[in-house]
Each structure stands twice: as C-alpha cells, then as structure tokens.
Design a protein around this motif. Structure first.
Motif, PDB file in Angstrom:
ATOM      1  N   SER A  32       9.326  -3.887  -0.282  1.00 45.14           N
ATOM      2  CA  SER A  32       8.192  -2.566   0.310  1.00 45.14           C
ATOM      3  C   SER A  32       8.850  -1.384  -0.839  1.00 45.14           C
ATOM      4  O   SER A  32       7.757  -0.531  -0.982  1.00 45.14           O
ATOM      5  CB  SER A  32       8.656  -1.666   1.641  1.00 45.14           C
ATOM      6  N   HIS A  33      10.535  -1.745  -1.363  1.00 44.97           N
ATOM      7  CA  HIS A  33      10.243  -0.737  -2.356  1.00 44.97           C
ATOM      8  C   HIS A  33       9.725  -0.598  -3.334  1.00 44.97           C
ATOM      9  O   HIS A  33       9.266   0.168  -4.115  1.00 44.97           O
ATOM     10  CB  HIS A  33      12.206  -0.587  -2.952  1.00 44.97           C
ATOM     11  N   PRO A  34       9.093  -2.273  -4.269  1.00 49.90           N
ATOM     12  CA  PRO A  34       8.302  -2.592  -5.350  1.00 49.90           C
ATOM     13  C   PRO A  34       6.984  -1.162  -5.158  1.00 49.90           C
ATOM     14  O   PRO A  34       6.653  -1.034  -6.037  1.00 49.90           O
ATOM     15  CB  PRO A  34       8.299  -3.722  -5.606  1.00 49.90           C
ATOM     16  N   ILE A  35       6.644  -1.912  -3.834  1.00 49.78           N
ATOM     17  CA  ILE A  35       5.286  -2.053  -3.357  1.00 49.78           C
ATOM     18  C   ILE A  35       5.137   0.361  -3.133  1.00 49.78           C
ATOM     19  O   ILE A  35       3.792   0.387  -3.389  1.00 49.78           O
ATOM     20  CB  ILE A  35       4.541  -1.903  -2.547  1.00 49.78           C
ATOM     21  N   MET A  36       6.578   0.646  -2.700  1.00 49.04           N
ATOM     22  CA  MET A  36       6.213   2.479  -2.521  1.00 49.04           C
ATOM     23  C   MET A  36       6.711   3.335  -4.259  1.00 49.04           C
ATOM     24  O   MET A  36       6.490   3.868  -4.191  1.00 49.04           O
ATOM     25  CB  MET A  36       7.598   2.611  -1.901  1.00 49.04           C
ATOM     26  N   SER A  37       7.617   2.695  -5.172  1.00 53.66           N
ATOM     27  CA  SER A  37       7.841   3.101  -6.120  1.00 53.66           C
ATOM     28  C   SER A  37       6.506   3.871  -7.540  1.00 53.66           C
ATOM     29  O   SER A  37       7.452   4.787  -7.368  1.00 53.66           O
ATOM     30  CB  SER A  37       8.203   1.929  -6.691  1.00 53.66           C
ATOM     31  N   PRO A  38       5.333   2.937  -6.902  1.00 56.12           N
ATOM     32  CA  PRO A  38       4.419   4.373  -8.240  1.00 56.12           C
ATOM     33  C   PRO A  38       4.325   5.403  -6.796  1.00 56.12           C
ATOM     34  O   PRO A  38       3.898   6.203  -8.248  1.00 56.12           O
ATOM     35  CB  PRO A  38       3.022   3.535  -8.271  1.00 56.12           C
ATOM     36  N   LYS A  39       3.978   5.103  -5.993  1.00 56.91           N
ATOM     37  CA  LYS A  39       3.802   6.340  -5.154  1.00 56.91           C
ATOM     38  C   LYS A  39       4.582   7.363  -5.063  1.00 56.91           C
ATOM     39  O   LYS A  39       4.451   8.548  -5.316  1.00 56.91           O
ATOM     40  CB  LYS A  39       3.223   6.075  -4.226  1.00 56.91           C
ATOM     41  N   LEU A  40       6.206   6.771  -5.361  1.00 54.40           N
ATOM     42  CA  LEU A  40       7.547   7.785  -5.289  1.00 54.40           C
ATOM     43  C   LEU A  40       7.560   8.354  -7.015  1.00 54.40           C
ATOM     44  O   LEU A  40       7.876   9.827  -7.301  1.00 54.40           O
ATOM     45  CB  LEU A  40       8.398   7.132  -5.302  1.00 54.40           C
TER      46      LEU A  40
END
Length: 68
Positions: free
Chosen positions: A9-17
């Motif tokens: 889930s970290h690579p999926i959330m990183s652009p938003k973060l």
C-alpha cells in the motif's frame, strides 16, 4: 491504521502523500519496505537452503538414523 501494515500500500499512497507534502510518511514507507524485504528474503533463503523443503527431513537426521 491497518493499511500501513500492508507492504504494497505504500507505493500506491506515495504519489498522493508527495502531492500533499507529507514526506515523513514516504520515508517511513520506504524504510518499512526495506526492512520487510530484508526479513522476507532472509526467511525464504533459510527455508530453501535446508533439505526440508525438498525431502521432508534434514539430511543430518537421516544419516544419523541409518548409521546406527
């Protein structure tokens, strides 16, 4: 949150973060993935280096049994 325990889930959330400027969670996600991959690699390496995966027992125990 349980979502942070899931490694992918970290690579999926990183652009938003990154868009919101929350770089602390990005760095902690990278560290978490690094630690998770090292632990998983060591665990799998130890399992596949043993004879237990192929034979169902370890070679040393079998040799001791037949040497009696």
């Amino acid at each position: 949150m349980i979502v942070f325990l899931i490694p992918f889930s970290h690579p999926i959330m990183s652009p938003k973060l990154a868009f919101y400027g929350d770089y602390g969670l990005i760095v902690s996600g990278i560290l978490y993935l690094l630690i998770f991959s090292i632990v998983t690699t060591v665990f799998v390496f130890r399992i596949f280096n043993s004879d237990y995966v192929v034979l169902g027992w370890q070679r040393e125990k079998r040799l001791k049994f037949f040497s009696r």
